[in-house]
Design a protein around this motif. Structure first.
Motif, PDB file in Angstrom:
ATOM      1  N   GLY A 149       4.220  -3.252 -31.759  1.00 25.16           N
ATOM      2  CA  GLY A 149       4.580  -2.740 -30.431  1.00 25.16           C
ATOM      3  C   GLY A 149       4.374  -1.256 -30.256  1.00 25.16           C
ATOM      4  N   GLY A 150       4.038  -0.544 -31.328  1.00 18.68           N
ATOM      5  CA  GLY A 150       3.722   0.869 -31.190  1.00 18.68           C
ATOM      6  C   GLY A 150       4.904   1.800 -31.355  1.00 18.68           C
ATOM      7  N   GLY A 151       6.089   1.251 -31.607  1.00 20.54           N
ATOM      8  CA  GLY A 151       7.226   2.117 -31.911  1.00 20.54           C
ATOM      9  C   GLY A 151       7.949   2.673 -30.699  1.00 20.54           C
ATOM     10  N   TYR A 152       7.622   2.201 -29.510  1.00 26.84           N
ATOM     11  CA  TYR A 152       8.344   2.684 -28.333  1.00 26.84           C
ATOM     12  C   TYR A 152       9.716   2.015 -28.260  1.00 26.84           C
ATOM     13  N   THR A 153      10.677   2.737 -27.674  1.00 30.20           N
ATOM     14  CA  THR A 153      12.030   2.179 -27.602  1.00 30.20           C
ATOM     15  C   THR A 153      12.321   1.493 -26.266  1.00 30.20           C
ATOM     16  N   TRP A 154      11.361   1.530 -25.354  1.00 32.57           N
ATOM     17  CA  TRP A 154      11.607   0.881 -24.070  1.00 32.57           C
ATOM     18  C   TRP A 154      10.281   0.372 -23.508  1.00 32.57           C
ATOM     19  N   GLY A 155      10.413  -0.414 -22.464  1.00 35.44           N
ATOM     20  CA  GLY A 155       9.240  -0.910 -21.754  1.00 35.44           C
ATOM     21  C   GLY A 155       9.592  -1.109 -20.299  1.00 35.44           C
ATOM     22  N   ASP A 156       8.606  -1.464 -19.523  1.00 41.27           N
ATOM     23  CA  ASP A 156       8.796  -1.645 -18.080  1.00 41.27           C
ATOM     24  C   ASP A 156       8.171  -2.993 -17.707  1.00 41.27           C
ATOM     25  N   THR A 157       8.987  -4.042 -17.823  1.00 41.80           N
ATOM     26  CA  THR A 157       8.488  -5.401 -17.581  1.00 41.80           C
ATOM     27  C   THR A 157       8.378  -5.655 -16.081  1.00 41.80           C
ATOM     28  N   HIS A 158       7.267  -6.202 -15.665  1.00 43.60           N
ATOM     29  CA  HIS A 158       7.084  -6.483 -14.235  1.00 43.60           C
ATOM     30  C   HIS A 158       6.872  -7.963 -13.912  1.00 43.60           C
ATOM     31  N   HIS A 159       5.961  -8.610 -14.632  1.00 42.13           N
ATOM     32  CA  HIS A 159       5.478  -9.913 -14.152  1.00 42.13           C
ATOM     33  C   HIS A 159       5.624 -10.990 -15.211  1.00 42.13           C
ATOM     34  N   PRO A 160       6.741 -11.726 -15.164  1.00 42.15           N
ATOM     35  CA  PRO A 160       6.934 -12.801 -16.132  1.00 42.15           C
ATOM     36  C   PRO A 160       6.200 -14.056 -15.659  1.00 42.15           C
ATOM     37  N   ARG A 161       5.356 -14.606 -16.540  1.00 42.14           N
ATOM     38  CA  ARG A 161       4.603 -15.802 -16.168  1.00 42.14           C
ATOM     39  C   ARG A 161       4.758 -16.843 -17.269  1.00 42.14           C
ATOM     40  N   VAL A 162       5.115 -18.061 -16.853  1.00 36.94           N
ATOM     41  CA  VAL A 162       5.345 -19.146 -17.799  1.00 36.94           C
ATOM     42  C   VAL A 162       4.049 -19.927 -17.986  1.00 36.94           C
ATOM     43  N   SER A 163       3.773 -20.275 -19.237  1.00 38.34           N
ATOM     44  CA  SER A 163       2.519 -20.960 -19.548  1.00 38.34           C
ATOM     45  C   SER A 163       2.438 -22.303 -18.809  1.00 38.34           C
ATOM     46  N   GLN A 164       1.207 -22.686 -18.509  1.00 41.76           N
ATOM     47  CA  GLN A 164       0.966 -23.926 -17.771  1.00 41.76           C
ATOM     48  C   GLN A 164      -0.038 -24.799 -18.508  1.00 41.76           C
ATOM     49  N   THR A 165       0.095 -26.086 -18.292  1.00 39.06           N
ATOM     50  CA  THR A 165      -0.919 -27.047 -18.713  1.00 39.06           C
ATOM     51  C   THR A 165      -1.229 -27.889 -17.484  1.00 39.06           C
ATOM     52  N   ASP A 166      -2.487 -27.997 -17.157  1.00 40.39           N
ATOM     53  CA  ASP A 166      -2.903 -28.740 -15.970  1.00 40.39           C
ATOM     54  C   ASP A 166      -2.186 -28.222 -14.717  1.00 40.39           C
ATOM     55  N   ASN A 167      -2.136 -26.909 -14.626  1.00 44.09           N
ATOM     56  CA  ASN A 167      -1.542 -26.247 -13.457  1.00 44.09           C
ATOM     57  C   ASN A 167      -0.075 -26.584 -13.217  1.00 44.09           C
ATOM     58  N   ASP A 168       0.620 -26.925 -14.287  1.00 40.67           N
ATOM     59  CA  ASP A 168       2.066 -27.110 -14.153  1.00 40.67           C
ATOM     60  C   ASP A 168       2.746 -26.483 -15.371  1.00 40.67           C
TER      61      ASP A 168
END
Lengths: 699, 699
Positions: free
Chosen positions: B194-213
């Motif tokens: 992760g590069g040793g940073y102590t924080w991040g800025d999460t924006h876009h959570p995306r859940v994996s899909q199979t066959d578009n679901d």
């Protein structure tokens, strides 16, 4: 979500696994579990023999012992001992007049029969009337709940009755959304005053009081992990001081001297050498634990009192003379079995004026710069021939202790014993034998941990093993014989295994008496599953109608692990909407006052401002290796228009509320282009709000 | 809290300050604000002249410009330009058949009149029927909502419709309650991968899909601050991989190649030298930004594509060929004014198979070990004579982009323009001029940021400046003339200034169409005040009844700052209840297998277990300076019986779910006695669950 038209189904809807695990966690001998055993749960399939409602320890296999879970923790320990033979505690007399009940032998663990819960316990009405307790979109809650975050290190602010989490306040951990631990002041507080730890274990948040009522000024909270006390400023909802308490490992209880928050007390739990610098490592007899008295204004440790045994929770009398702490391990053992030898432990009553007298008379040993007064049983220090710390014997390991709103009693919960012990506070100063201050000892249920009050004479006690809250009448307990179940009015199931509970303003002289929250340690499958780490379950009850009984309003999943809370009416907190620049230690940078100064070859000072949608400097050029001090103000005056300055790959995010000023110092040790940006979405042109930081490489 | 018998009062109940600030944040020219101005707000007292619904920029004082807030951000920028003179965009034809509407000049910002909201907007019915959407105590929610935590660095799991926060998942920050960043595996992930940073800025959570679901396997999320992508294992709800993406600053959008999550895309936002090692610092022309394609299994960066301008959000077509990204700063300026010169920007359509072909043919430059393909406008790379990245011009700064569930359109929201741009996905491959793929451009409202879908042909678009969500018919938009308001069906106020919004399973081919959450950036005084840092407000709407319209169910205060979310039906996630020891990389330590080994003079290896209420070793003796590796398993098999081992003053807390094993290495550099304890309240004898660590001093 607050209406449950058919709440009685809620219990029957429990899955098999729930019943199974509930059984594993409940006292294997109580009526409910016997019932589930008959349902064919694991306990029943090849479970322990039940005799007279008790588990016969020697019949348990290792596997069953493992399954038997919490109950085993209690029962096995008890059974290992050849005899429970608890001390005969002589109950004293209420105000030396009411007294009454001559008290017989107190029942210990073995042989006790658990009190049967009222299985109906008003469940059919639960949540049915919850519409009354709903908070519609746009409406405000009635109360602030300040919950500790346990080993997150934080405080959480929850609105009641909605149970919505309104804010987190980072206390012992760096937290980037608020920039806590990123700006110079907070990072110094964590690093220097705080000892440099990256986490803490907050347990007991207490709001400052004036005249035994909340004054909305401060909140204090302990760090059990690293022996610290912190103060949160309730104008800005921000941690403003941390004290690393010396001579002490594990500040557990955190409470105040009332009525006016004259001192903040940290109840030291773990016994260690004093100071804990490598001396006496192998000599447990030399270990000690201390009560620490902290000045709420300066956050300096004024004095400590060394005591016998481990301490646990605490609470202060309403008049300021006495402070009470429960404890365990009066044996001063270092293993669980050594700690389990004795059948009694103590509530310690600290005579605060007498301790001040001892400090002022020089009757202390200075350790790590703090006056440490001897409050052990062997101490010769006294006040009018009575010791400065009075040891009131109770059944083993009393856990929670809290003073009744009228200031008359300190009630300690039995934990390993089914009783609560009611101590008459006025009596303590007067009786020759501290045991005579015990004026009641009702039998409440299995695993009583903590007690809260409604201001109408009722106590509410969590029963960890029974997974219930018991409502009882404490004056009735004074009138009743010790061991009587008569004072218990009602029990209500909670889900599951409650630790602390808190009623609205229960710690003041005038509890509001309407809401109660049970902080349950296990949620099992009460919520959608989220992997092996479960949330806890904070359950809200309405307790305002004694005829209707306790009414379950809401389940709130809770990130591990709130231990305790204070609930304060909204009218008693007056948060600031924007920063007052006079309240801030570093100078505000107004528009037009921005500056970039190269102080010397490798030192740069930048003063700048932020507003929608720009920084004072759209570009900053540095040389690799520069030591940079950046001060930045948010010049907005409109509340809720928050900015930040996030510096990619430099691990910095300063949050800037309106009129706030923060400062950070960093070394420009990575050459390249770094687009500092605002991480608080602030306007339609938020994405364009940036400052380009150019770090030119060393040639 | 979900019932509001008189919801229409909710609006009138706003305080003056609310109206005041609402006005400051809204478009100064829209109907609502003109109304508040008449109420005597700050804007009205000495406010800007309103002509034809627009603010006259040159009449604003500096102070007024400051007050005019967000709207100013937009308007002032527009007004600085001599002419908006937006390009005439030729709309293409839907499937080359439906086409229709010849398109005239597209309206820009200046001169546009805002669409009046339906002031009634079903508010009278809001929340009245919310009982239907309540979740009684003990009932489960219907959906998992996965919200990003913005600059907290985390993911939050929320249940819908209760909006209760069920769990936090630390991603880019150490978090002590879950021991994340405390045990060896997670701290290595943060430090090394992760590069040793102590924080991040999460924006876009995306859940994996199979066959578009949704397949419930993984969740991916970006770190905008430090250019990273993380993966969360949805069996254990734990972050299991972090990739530090090279050649890239600010991974903003995070999306997947569908239908089967073949690749995870990180949309690079900031333009920087590649690599950003000090070269070309003063030569912005040499800066670049890249789309990064990450292998979801290995989390390796497979390739990158360099493009012109800054990118912003992204989404993938349902068939896997095209990936779309919005962007801004096609001018490639480095100041806000330079970025504001041009009136158009681009949606970039990436031809994924063509990019793979280029990589396989060796048509790339390797930078920092990654193949970087040239996808700029000047690139000679093409597929069948068409560029591998097609630039579709839109009005300036299109912000959100999302593909309709039917896979037919990619819809980009205008941000600084009141329109959304509907792009025909099939057309992109076929038309000579990418502009011909634009088949609709309805006028939606002020500040359109993001669009979600209900699966019934409706799009829902947040309007940041108007503080509304607009519901519109996207096929109607294809039929209508560009700039038409006709496709808009309904608008509903939100509180206030929404960024993202998300409907249940909106990112799949089959949205559920019942719930929608608007993630509002400002809450103003919507909740009890908590100081200058306000929560955001995530508002839940029921959208399942088109006749009734959008119905506001609930306000949820939210710790700063969720940007985006995915909502997944509960049946599609199957979390583990305990750890499967086969899934874990380090060996489980069963009871009886505990060991203490002194490997050499200064190295110690400890393997131990934890169960209610003991550790394998009640005591451990170390020498000052020892390097200690401690491995510990929770041998419990009952779900939710969690332990930890917290080591005071050694800054360690390992959380141990049942059957979990964690390891930590530390140096015993402080002599003394340290009582390791369990920080998860696990039984009535929880306090006694300890191991005494003795660190004997160097002589």
């Amino acid at each position: 979500m607050t209406t449950d038209p058919n709440a009685s189904d809620e219990r029957t809807a429990r899955t098999d696994e729930q019943r199974d695990e509930q059984s594993a966690n409940a006292n294997a001998g109580d009526a409910k579990t016997a019932g589930s055993a008959a349902d064919g749960t694991e306990t029943a399939d090849d479970g322990p023999e039940i005799v007279d409602g008790r588990t016969i320890e020697h019949l348990l296999t290792d596997h069953e012992r493992d399954i038997a879970a919490t109950a085993e923790g209690t029962e096995a320990t008890a059974a290992k001992r050849p005899s429970l033979d608890l001390p005969r505690l002589e109950l004293g007399r209420r105000d030396f007049m009411k007294a009454g009940a001559a008290v017989g032998a107190m029942s210990g663990l073995a042989g006790c029969t658990s009190i049967l819960a009222d299985e109906e316990s008003n469940d059919s009405g639960d949540a049915a009337a919850s519409g009354e307790h709903s908070v519609a979109p746009g409406e405000h809650d009635e109360y602030y709940g300040f919950l500790s975050g346990g080993h997150t290190g934080e405080i959480r602010v929850v609105g009641l009755p909605s149970m919505r989490e309104l804010m987190r306040i980072p206390v012992f951990q760096a937290e980037s959304a608020r920039g806590f631990g990123h700006d110079a002041k907070s990072s110094q507080m964590l690093e220097e005053e705080g000892g440099g730890y990256t986490w803490g274990d907050t347990h007991h948040p207490r709001v400052s009081q004036t005249d035994n009522d909340y004054d909305g000024r401060w909140l204090f909270v302990n760090d059990k992990a690293n022996g610290r006390m912190a103060r949160v400023d309730l104008e800005y909802f921000e941690t403003d001081a941390i004290t690393n308490v010396p001579n002490c490992q594990g500040v557990h209880g955190a409470c105040m001297q009332l009525p006016d928050t004259q001192l903040v007390f940290g109840v030291g739990e773990f016994r260690v050498p004093m100071p804990n610098d490598g001396r006496d490592v192998q000599s447990p007899d030399e270990y000690g634990s201390v009560l620490s008295a902290i000045n709420p204004e300066t956050m300096d440790v004024e004095w400590q009192v060394e005591v016998d045994g481990n301490m646990d929770n605490g609470d202060g009398g309403k008049e300021g003379r006495w402070f009470f702490a429960t404890g365990y391990n009066s044996e001063e053992g270092v293993t669980e079995s050594e700690m389990a030898r004795s059948d009694r432990d103590y509530v310690k009553a600290f005579d605060i004026p007498a301790i001040w007298d001892a400090v002022e008379a020089g009757n202390y040993e200075e350790i790590s710069g703090v006056p440490v007064v001897d409050g052990t049983m062997d101490s010769s220090l006294n006040e009018g021939d009575r010791p400065i710390v009075r040891y009131v014997a109770t059944p083993k390991s009393p856990h929670g202790i809290s003073v009744t709103p009228d200031g008359n009693y300190a009630i300690a919960s039995g934990k390993l014993d089914p009783s609560c012990t009611v101590i008459d506070i006025d009596a303590i100063a007067e009786v020759d034998d501290p045991q005579e201050s015990i004026v009641g000892q009702p039998r409440i249920g299995m695993g009583p941990l903590h007690t809260a009050y409604d201001g109408r004479g009722h106590a509410y006690t969590t029963l960890f093993i029974d997974s219930q809250v018991a409502k009882w009448d404490y004056e009735a307990a004074v009138e009743a014989e010790a061991g009587s179940e008569e004072p218990v009015i009602e029990k209500h199931d909670v889900h599951y295994n409650p630790g602390h509970l808190i009623a609205s303003e229960s710690y003041t002289a005038s509890p509001q008496g309407d809401y109660l929250v049970s902080l349950n340690k296990l949620s099992k499958d009460r919520f959608l599953p989220v992997g092996p780490i479960h949330p806890e379950n904070d359950q809200l009850f309405h307790i305002g109608d004694d005829d209707a009984g306790m009414e379950l309003i809401k389940d709130k999943p809770s990130y591990p692990e709130p231990h305790d809370a204070s609930i304060v009416h909204k009218d008693k907190i007056e948060p600031a909407k924007t920063w007052d620049t006079d309240d801030y230690e570093i100078d505000y940078v107004a528009e037009g006052e921005e500056s970039f100064e190269r102080v010397d070859d490798s030192t740069v000072e930048i003063e700048m401002w932020a507003r929608r949608n720009e920084y004072a400097f759209p570009e900053v050029t540095l040389q690799e290796g520069d030591e940079v001090t950046l001060r930045i103000s948010n010049v907005e005056t409109t509340s809720d228009v928050i900015h930040s300055i996030a510096i990619p790959e430099y691990d910095i995010n300063l949050a800037l509320a309106p009129q706030d000023t923060r400062e950070v110092t960093f070394t420009a040790d990575q050459p390249g282009v770094f687009w500092a940006y605002c991480a608080y979405f602030c306007s339609a042109l938020h994405l364009e709000m940036r400052s380009r930081i150019l770090v030119e490489p060393d040639e």
